[in-house]
Motif scaffolding. Structure first.
Motif, short mmCIF file in Angstrom:
data_model
loop_
_atom_site.label_atom_id
_atom_site.label_comp_id
_atom_site.label_asym_id
_atom_site.label_seq_id
_atom_site.Cartn_x
_atom_site.Cartn_y
_atom_site.Cartn_z
N VAL A 254 0.87 -1.17 0.00
CA VAL A 254 0.00 0.00 0.00
C VAL A 254 0.91 1.22 0.00
CG1 VAL A 254 -1.84 1.24 1.18
CG2 VAL A 254 -1.75 -1.26 1.30
N PHE A 255 0.65 2.17 -0.90
CA PHE A 255 1.58 3.28 -1.10
C PHE A 255 1.03 4.59 -0.55
CE2 PHE A 255 2.56 0.20 -4.42
CZ PHE A 255 3.94 0.06 -4.26
N GLN A 256 1.97 5.43 -0.12
CA GLN A 256 1.68 6.81 0.24
C GLN A 256 2.60 7.70 -0.58
OE1 GLN A 256 3.11 8.11 4.03
NE2 GLN A 256 1.95 10.03 4.03
N LEU A 257 2.06 8.51 -1.45
CA LEU A 257 2.87 9.44 -2.22
C LEU A 257 3.26 10.62 -1.34
CD1 LEU A 257 1.28 9.72 -5.78
CD2 LEU A 257 3.38 8.57 -5.12
N THR A 258 4.54 11.05 -1.42
CA THR A 258 5.02 12.16 -0.61
C THR A 258 5.84 13.14 -1.45
OG1 THR A 258 7.05 10.97 0.03
CG2 THR A 258 5.11 10.67 1.44
N PRO A 259 5.29 13.67 -2.53
CA PRO A 259 6.06 14.58 -3.39
C PRO A 259 6.45 15.85 -2.64
CG PRO A 259 3.73 14.68 -3.94
CD PRO A 259 3.90 13.53 -2.99
N GLY A 260 7.65 16.35 -2.93
CA GLY A 260 8.09 17.60 -2.33
C GLY A 260 8.67 17.48 -0.95
N THR A 261 8.88 16.25 -0.48
CA THR A 261 9.51 16.06 0.83
C THR A 261 11.02 15.97 0.62
OG1 THR A 261 9.06 13.68 0.62
CG2 THR A 261 7.50 14.99 1.89
N GLU A 262 11.61 14.81 0.90
CA GLU A 262 13.06 14.66 0.72
C GLU A 262 13.46 14.67 -0.75
OE1 GLU A 262 16.81 12.68 0.10
OE2 GLU A 262 14.85 11.78 -0.36
N ALA A 263 12.52 14.34 -1.62
CA ALA A 263 12.74 14.39 -3.06
C ALA A 263 11.45 14.88 -3.73
CB ALA A 263 13.13 13.02 -3.61
N PRO A 264 11.56 15.44 -4.92
CA PRO A 264 10.34 15.92 -5.58
C PRO A 264 9.38 14.80 -5.96
CG PRO A 264 12.26 16.14 -7.01
CD PRO A 264 12.77 15.80 -5.66
N ALA A 265 9.90 13.58 -6.16
CA ALA A 265 9.05 12.41 -6.41
C ALA A 265 9.47 11.33 -5.42
CB ALA A 265 9.21 11.91 -7.84
N GLU A 266 8.60 11.00 -4.47
CA GLU A 266 8.96 10.04 -3.41
C GLU A 266 7.69 9.37 -2.90
OE1 GLU A 266 12.09 9.73 0.33
OE2 GLU A 266 11.96 11.52 -0.92
N LEU A 267 7.87 8.20 -2.30
CA LEU A 267 6.73 7.48 -1.72
C LEU A 267 7.18 6.64 -0.53
CD1 LEU A 267 7.32 4.38 -2.76
CD2 LEU A 267 6.07 5.10 -4.78
N ASN A 268 6.23 6.37 0.36
CA ASN A 268 6.40 5.40 1.44
C ASN A 268 5.60 4.14 1.09
OD1 ASN A 268 7.88 7.33 2.93
ND2 ASN A 268 6.02 8.12 3.88
#
Length: 633
Positions: A254-268
């Protein structure tokens, strides 16, 4: 190395400051060491990982000295962090979840499925990734790779992919997953400003420093960068929304998108069947960078904190172990929640307090000096500034909102460094007098001031031998006292280059794989960045490429600006030259594999107009300098 270039002992002021650190923090708390060793299965017998040419690209034994007592030349907190980060081998994280740690700056995670193993973040280079996979297989069997996932768009999380999977395997159906926007960000960051970033990364990771108590001991986030071949296999599937669920080889994610955090394109990633949560690089055992010292776009701590809150809400009650693409896992629901909450709070605090202070009129430098973390956060080891720092992160927040200008008109039109330096030194009585007085400050232990003032002498008179030696000594002492691994490396690299000369950039991310992933528009951008504007002021050239397998592509040079268009936009005048060719040939021209004059002579290329126009256009392009000076003008 000459005697004058040898690293020197710690000065009394630095040694005393480092001893004082031992009394400030809970060094008797050994939980991190227990977590870091939990699930250890073994490590490689051969400590040296080599490239195809026999060159060593990673040395597993290089940091064995960290098992000893902390010397005076290292901040004890950084020594502790480096000892933890240098631990290498294969570790079991959860049922069917393994990590290879200490084989590169980052970790490789391997999740066992029904038929094989799913690889998350295959390190920086193919050689270290292949060695990591071989170690896993030595302990868990020769399982095929049934999928690959990149958690984000930084090279140490995708560059080693060719060490774990081939193009043929991907073509045969092995999926490569990544967050939406991954490819555009991965290639643009490493190519557009790649030369400057790689040169500065040499300082950030201490690439040319000897490993040891007076040299490089780590970078906080990990030890250093491997120096093998960086590659890229483009993703075959994008993760486009939070809550998206994918199953690969029987592994439910199951994914959580986290754009703009440590990288501009990232996910948990949450693994619900294993109660395990991968936090990518959004929550690691240090304060991360809001603006990395190698250079990048400023990250958003407000968004970062909100995504950590969201991760707790989404996965907190269903997670028994949290792990990341660096460092070691955290175990137990309550500890995981506390860890993620404290990580959240540190980014939120830096954001909010910087905004409070800038709205009271304080400048970036003033805010960085005033900013302190709350005692409860400072007591937590994982919020310490081993990689990012409170100081440069506060400046980054200021830059994100207000930019480089602090509002004082005296700083609006200052002289550039070398011009200002000559005037400063003249005002201060000449170079020799500045150095004489700086030596007095050095003896008093004011190394920060020495570095600041002698910098002016070096930019006014770069060959002033006494100034070079004194500046090197001052930077070295600042490095010895730094808790931050990247600050230590920057200071010590500055000292090294003042004593021995420019060390260059050993790691290159502008590789064929990354260039091949650029779109034609991005390739046009890379050429535009290289135009020598003043030399091209009077040039007016237009070249049209008619593609046999796609839309036309046009390059125009005018007023020192290279622009590009796809399709058939109206031209102000007929192009000076037109080439008919396929896209593969055009790409080869744009990346420099086929010279313009060679292209014009090929039988499979149609040419109209003046064929020399393309060579004339390319003659206006310059080459970036991977060895530009940093500590001298």
């Amino acid at each position: 190395m000459s005697a004058s270039a040898q690293p020197k002992p710690a000065q009394p002021a630095v040694a005393e400051a480092n001893r004082a650190v031992l009394g400030r923090f809970p060094f008797d708390d050994r939980r991190d060491f227990e977590d870091a060793r939990y699930g250890f299965l073994g490590t490689a017998g051969d400590q040296l990982i080599r490239g195809g040419d026999g060159r060593v690209v990673w040395d597993l034994g290089a940091y064995g000295f960290l098992e000893g007592e902390c010397p005076e030349t290292v901040n004890p907190s950084l020594w502790r962090q480096s000892a933890l980060a240098s631990d290498h081998g294969l570790f079991e994280v959860a049922e069917g979840v393994y990590q290879v740690r200490g084989f590169d700056l980052s970790n490789m995670t391997l999740v066992e499925g029904e038929r094989g193993v799913f690889v998350i973040d295959p390190l920086l280079c193919a050689e270290t990734a292949a060695a990591a996979l071989a170690l896993y297989r030595a302990h868990r069997g020769d399982r095929p790779v049934t999928g690959v996932l990149y958690t984000h768009s930084h090279a140490d999380h995708f560059g080693g992919v060719r060490g774990v999977v081939t193009d043929a395997e991907v073509a045969a159906g092995v999926p490569v997953l990544a967050p939406e926007g991954f490819l555009a960000h991965a290639v643009s960051e490493n190519v557009y400003a790649g030369t400057a970033m790689n040169r500065r990364a040499t300082y950030m990771y201490g690439a040319a420093l000897p490993r040891g108590e007076r040299g490089q001991i780590g970078a906080g986030l990990g030890q250093t960068l491997s120096t093998g071949v960086v590659g890229l296999v483009p993703p075959t599937a994008d993760i486009t929304r939070t809550g998206q669920t994918e199953t690969v080889d029987g592994i439910r994610m199951v994914f959580q998108l986290t754009p703009g955090t440590e990288a501009p394109a990232e996910l948990n990633i949450h693994f619900p069947d294993r109660a395990a949560l991968c936090m990518a690089e959004n929550a690691t055992h240090n304060l991360h960078n809001l603006l990395t010292l190698r250079g990048a776009q400023v990250r958003d701590p407000r968004v970062w904190a909100r995504y950590l809150t969201e991760a707790i809400a989404l996965f907190g009650e269903e997670t028994d172990v949290a792990f990341a693409s660096h460092h070691w896992p955290v175990r137990g629901k309550e500890r995981v929640r506390a860890f993620l909450s404290e990580q959240r709070d540190v980014y939120a605090y830096l954001h909010d307090q910087t905004l409070r202070l800038l709205n009271e009129g304080f400048t970036a430098l003033e805010i960085a000096e005033r900013m302190e973390l709350p005692p409860a956060l400072e007591r937590a080891w994982h919020t310490h500034g081993y990689y990012g720092s409170v100081s440069h992160n506060a400046k980054a927040v200021y830059q994100r909102y207000l930019g480089w200008f602090d509002g004082n008109p005296a700083h609006l039109w200052e002289h550039p460094p070398a011009e200002a330096a000559r005037r400063y030194v003249d005002f201060m009585g000449g170079a020799d007098e500045v150095v004489r007085r700086a030596r007095e400050s050095f003896a008093e232990g004011d190394f920060r001031w020495v570095a600041q003032v002698v910098h002016h002498v070096l930019f006014a008179e770069p060959d002033h031998a006494e100034a070079r030696a004194l500046q090197a000594d001052a930077l070295e002492q600042l490095g010895y006292g730094s808790e931050n691994g990247t600050w230590r490396n920057f200071f010590l690299m500055g000292a090294l280059e003042l004593r021995e000369g420019v060390a260059g950039s050993p790691t290159d991310t502008v590789t064929p794989d990354l260039l091949s992933a650029l779109t034609l528009e991005q390739l046009g951008d890379t050429l535009a960045i290289r135009v020598n504007g003043p030399r091209a002021w009077d040039a007016e050239l237009a070249v049209r490429f008619r593609l046999t397998d796609g839309e036309p592509f046009v390059l125009r040079l005018r007023n020192g600006v290279l622009t590009h268009d796809r399709g058939t936009p109206p031209l102000e005048a007929a192009p000076d030259a037109e080439f008919t060719l396929d896209e593969a040939t055009l790409r080869a021209v744009l990346v420099g594999e086929v010279a313009p004059d060679v292209l014009a002579a090929r039988d499979d290329v149609g040419v109209k107009g003046e064929p020399g126009t393309l060579a004339e256009l390319f003659a206006h392009l310059g080459e970036p300098d991977p060895e530009f000076a940093i500590v001298t003008p």
